[in-house]
Write an enzyme that holds these catalytic residues in place. Structure first.
Site, short mmCIF file in Angstrom:
data_model
loop_
_atom_site.label_atom_id
_atom_site.label_comp_id
_atom_site.label_asym_id
_atom_site.label_seq_id
_atom_site.Cartn_x
_atom_site.Cartn_y
_atom_site.Cartn_z
N LEU A 37 0.87 -1.18 -0.09
CA LEU A 37 -0.09 -0.11 -0.04
C LEU A 37 0.86 1.17 0.05
O LEU A 37 0.74 2.12 1.00
CB LEU A 37 -1.17 0.18 1.14
CG LEU A 37 -1.96 -1.12 1.16
CD1 LEU A 37 -2.98 -1.08 2.30
CD2 LEU A 37 -2.94 -1.30 -0.14
N THR A 131 7.37 -4.93 -18.74
CA THR A 131 6.85 -3.97 -19.43
C THR A 131 7.49 -3.99 -20.77
O THR A 131 8.59 -4.86 -21.07
CB THR A 131 6.97 -2.45 -18.85
OG1 THR A 131 7.15 -1.65 -19.82
CG2 THR A 131 8.43 -2.61 -18.30
N ASP A 132 6.95 -3.57 -22.04
CA ASP A 132 7.81 -3.32 -23.29
C ASP A 132 8.79 -2.32 -23.28
O ASP A 132 9.69 -2.57 -23.88
CB ASP A 132 6.80 -2.97 -24.35
CG ASP A 132 6.08 -1.58 -24.09
OD1 ASP A 132 6.37 -1.03 -23.32
OD2 ASP A 132 5.49 -1.19 -25.20
N GLU A 133 9.27 -1.47 -21.89
CA GLU A 133 10.19 -0.81 -21.92
C GLU A 133 11.43 -1.09 -21.71
O GLU A 133 12.41 -0.62 -22.18
CB GLU A 133 9.73 0.48 -20.76
CG GLU A 133 8.32 1.18 -21.17
CD GLU A 133 7.98 2.14 -20.36
OE1 GLU A 133 8.89 3.00 -19.50
OE2 GLU A 133 6.75 2.55 -19.68
N TYR A 156 13.60 3.34 -14.42
CA TYR A 156 12.43 2.25 -14.58
C TYR A 156 12.43 1.02 -15.45
O TYR A 156 12.43 -0.23 -14.82
CB TYR A 156 11.04 2.93 -14.87
CG TYR A 156 9.87 2.06 -15.03
CD1 TYR A 156 9.50 1.23 -13.91
CD2 TYR A 156 9.42 1.89 -16.33
CE1 TYR A 156 8.28 0.45 -14.32
CE2 TYR A 156 8.34 0.94 -16.53
CZ TYR A 156 7.83 0.24 -15.51
OH TYR A 156 6.68 -0.57 -15.55
N SER A 157 12.70 1.37 -16.45
CA SER A 157 12.82 0.11 -17.45
C SER A 157 14.03 -0.81 -16.89
O SER A 157 14.14 -1.73 -17.45
CB SER A 157 12.75 0.73 -18.97
OG SER A 157 13.90 1.51 -19.18
N LYS A 160 13.17 -2.97 -14.43
CA LYS A 160 12.30 -4.20 -14.82
C LYS A 160 13.13 -4.97 -15.64
O LYS A 160 12.81 -6.19 -15.76
CB LYS A 160 11.10 -3.44 -15.66
CG LYS A 160 10.00 -2.62 -14.74
CD LYS A 160 9.26 -3.31 -13.79
CE LYS A 160 8.21 -4.50 -14.27
NZ LYS A 160 7.46 -4.96 -13.24
P1 NAD Z 1 0.96 0.66 -9.82
O1 NAD Z 1 1.91 1.73 -9.49
O2 NAD Z 1 -0.42 1.18 -10.09
O3 NAD Z 1 0.85 -0.35 -8.66
C1 NAD Z 1 1.92 -0.91 -8.12
C2 NAD Z 1 1.35 -1.73 -6.69
O4 NAD Z 1 2.38 -2.17 -6.14
C3 NAD Z 1 0.73 -0.63 -5.76
O5 NAD Z 1 -0.63 -1.26 -5.16
C4 NAD Z 1 1.88 -0.55 -4.77
O6 NAD Z 1 1.24 -0.49 -3.40
C5 NAD Z 1 2.50 -2.05 -4.83
N1 NAD Z 1 4.03 -1.87 -4.30
C6 NAD Z 1 4.98 -1.04 -4.54
N2 NAD Z 1 5.99 -1.16 -3.87
C7 NAD Z 1 5.64 -2.43 -3.26
C8 NAD Z 1 6.54 -3.00 -2.34
N3 NAD Z 1 7.89 -2.83 -2.10
N4 NAD Z 1 5.96 -4.27 -1.67
C9 NAD Z 1 4.75 -4.59 -1.93
N5 NAD Z 1 4.03 -3.73 -2.82
C10 NAD Z 1 4.49 -2.59 -3.34
O7 NAD Z 1 1.44 -0.06 -11.06
P2 NAD Z 1 0.69 -0.71 -12.37
O8 NAD Z 1 0.56 0.42 -13.55
O9 NAD Z 1 -0.65 -1.49 -11.83
O10 NAD Z 1 1.64 -1.73 -12.52
C11 NAD Z 1 1.72 -3.21 -12.35
C12 NAD Z 1 2.93 -4.07 -12.83
O11 NAD Z 1 2.51 -4.11 -14.38
C13 NAD Z 1 4.20 -3.27 -12.60
O12 NAD Z 1 5.12 -4.38 -12.55
C14 NAD Z 1 4.30 -2.57 -13.90
O13 NAD Z 1 6.05 -2.61 -14.20
C15 NAD Z 1 3.81 -3.49 -15.02
N6 NAD Z 1 3.33 -2.94 -16.29
C16 NAD Z 1 2.61 -1.49 -16.25
C17 NAD Z 1 2.03 -0.87 -17.21
C18 NAD Z 1 1.37 0.21 -17.16
O14 NAD Z 1 1.05 0.60 -18.24
N7 NAD Z 1 0.83 0.57 -16.27
C19 NAD Z 1 2.46 -1.72 -18.46
C20 NAD Z 1 3.23 -2.93 -18.61
C21 NAD Z 1 3.67 -3.33 -17.28
P1 TYD Z 2 3.31 7.70 -19.10
O1 TYD Z 2 1.88 7.69 -18.87
O2 TYD Z 2 3.96 8.03 -17.86
O3 TYD Z 2 3.81 6.32 -19.29
P2 TYD Z 2 5.48 5.74 -19.99
O4 TYD Z 2 6.10 7.02 -19.85
O5 TYD Z 2 5.49 4.58 -19.08
O6 TYD Z 2 5.15 5.55 -21.45
O7 TYD Z 2 3.54 8.66 -20.20
C1 TYD Z 2 3.22 8.24 -21.45
C2 TYD Z 2 3.69 9.39 -22.47
O8 TYD Z 2 3.08 10.66 -22.06
C3 TYD Z 2 5.15 9.59 -22.47
O9 TYD Z 2 5.45 9.85 -23.76
C4 TYD Z 2 5.40 10.81 -21.72
C5 TYD Z 2 4.00 11.58 -21.93
N1 TYD Z 2 3.49 12.53 -20.90
C6 TYD Z 2 3.32 13.74 -20.86
O10 TYD Z 2 3.38 14.29 -22.26
N2 TYD Z 2 2.88 14.49 -20.07
C7 TYD Z 2 2.52 13.89 -18.85
O11 TYD Z 2 2.11 14.73 -17.89
C8 TYD Z 2 2.95 12.60 -18.45
C9 TYD Z 2 2.68 11.89 -17.08
C10 TYD Z 2 3.45 11.89 -19.69
#
Ligand code: NAD
Ligand code: TYD
Length: 350
Positions: A37, A131-133, A156-157, A160
């Protein structure tokens, strides 16, 4: 087969959709949602399933080795879907070590707990949601496939990518049964309003500037979060041991074009004159090391496991906007406290 399934990060954006899908679809599984959380985790996301008999929440940090080992043993955990992570690129630029700790060390702690408690059992499964990143940044053309070499560019990437490598290392060294999926950008309900789409919806709603990084020409491939949850279900049950699967929407958008679509939908929903919300667009200093383009070739999962995205993008955006507009209490709660501090220092207008 019944499972004692540990889902990490289940209180977050994607995790809450995965928990909901599994709790509702698999009444015979015992589903443990383990989450620390952090600012991104919110149990309000799971109000509708919290009383289900096959669901239990465990508050725990994945870097806490002693507690994680205990969770595995006490609950007979035999499968993991690991989503817990620090997930926002901008935050990783401000605090890289926090990402190293949670995403790399935390994944290693979970893998090790699985290795120790499963010993030689062949029916365990450790599924890492990635992630694809990790593949880096594309030019104008081309797609990431499962064979694209890793080339992460943000903290971040890179964190991951490191955790993916650890998962693969545990598979090769200890024969731990694993699968990995690498997914494109998700959107939908319950996403923390620091990511592009919910941030823009929130700011349009409150007539605040819409910060567009650089020229707004960066491209992302967007996928409806419930389609991602479905892909995770399919890969968890039918993915091949040791394999990775790319998941994406075949849905590329330049940021600025996407923001204009959102502005148009919001004008309609809020009864504003056409073009009103777009006046809020503000170009700001670019993100450091900003990846130009991500695009996933998701043909393998479609060919081998029969998954493909279900929703057209504009329909998904409309549903997302409607969810945010009808859940103002959720937003108000989420954007109180540290959220305000985070956004005070963010932007330099160009
Ligand atoms: P999010 O940031 O919304 O949620 C992350 C969750 O992990 C939260 O509930 C947080 O409390 C929990 N958390 C963080 N640190 C923790 C720790 N040390 N111990 C236990 N719990 C912890 O993330 P999301 O966008 O739902 O992404 C979930 C997963 O999917 C991640 O691994 C992310 O890399 C991957 N992912 C996300 C996207 C995207 O577009 N959001 C795309 C591809 C992959
Ligand atoms: P984001 O949602 O942070 O995802 P990611 O960087 O992991 O792809 O950002 C999506 C795209 O939008 C990215 O090219 C960065 C851009 N962006 C903005 O231009 N303004 C913003 O305030 C944010 C958060 C992202």
């Amino acid at each position: 087969m019944s499972r004692n399934l540990l889902i990490t990060g289940g209180a977050g954006f994607i995790g809450s959709h995965v928990v909901r899908l599994f709790v509702n679809t698999y009444p015979d599984y015992r589903i443990f949602n383990l989450d620390a959380l952090t600012y991104a985790g919110n149990l309000e996301n799971l109000r509708d399933v919290e009383d289900a008999p096959n669901y239990r929440f465990i508050k725990c940090d994945i870097t806490d080795e002693v507690s994680i080992n205990r969770v595995f043993v006490e609950n007979g955990i035999d499968a993991v879907i690991h989503l817990a992570a620090e997930s926002h690129v901008d935050r990783s630029i401000m605090d890289p070590l926090g990402f190293v700790k949670t995403n790399i060390l935390g994944t290693a702690v979970l893998l090790n707990a699985a290795r120790i408690s499963w010993k030689d059992r062949k029916d365990g499964l450790f599924y890492h949601v990635s992630t694809d990143e990790v593949f880096g940044s594309l030019g104008e053309t081309g797609f990431f496939t499962e064979d694209t070499p890793y080339d992460p560019r943000s903290p971040y990437s890179a964190s991951k990518a490191s955790s993916d490598h650890l998962v693969k290392a545990y598979h090769h060294t200890y024969k731990l049964p694993v699968v990995i999926s690498n997914c494109s950008n998700n959107y939908g309900s319950h996403q923390f309003p620091e990511k592009l789409i919910p941030l823009m919806i929130h700011n349009i709603r409150h007539s605040k500037p819409l910060p567009v990084y650089g020229e707004g020409l960066n491209v992302r491939d967007w996928l409806w979060v419930e389609d991602h949850a479905r892909a995770i279900d399919v890969i968890f049950h039918h993915g091949e041991n040791g394999e990775t699967y790319n998941v994406g929407g075949f849905n590329e958008w330049k940021n600025i074009d996407l923001i204009h679509v959102l502005c148009r939908i919001m004008d309609q929903r809020l009864g504003r004159p056409e073009g009103e919300s777009a006046k809020l667009i503000t170009y700001v200093k670019d993100r450091a090391g900003h990846d130009l383009r991500y695009a996933i070739d998701a043909s393998r999962i479609e060919r081998e496991l029969g998954w493909k995205p279900s929703l057209q993008f504009e329909e998904g955006l409309e549903k997302t906007v409607d969810w945010y507009l009808s859940n103002e209490e959720w937003i108000a709660h989420i954007t109180s406290g540290s959220y305000q501090e985070y956004y005070q220092h963010q932007y330099v207008t160009r």
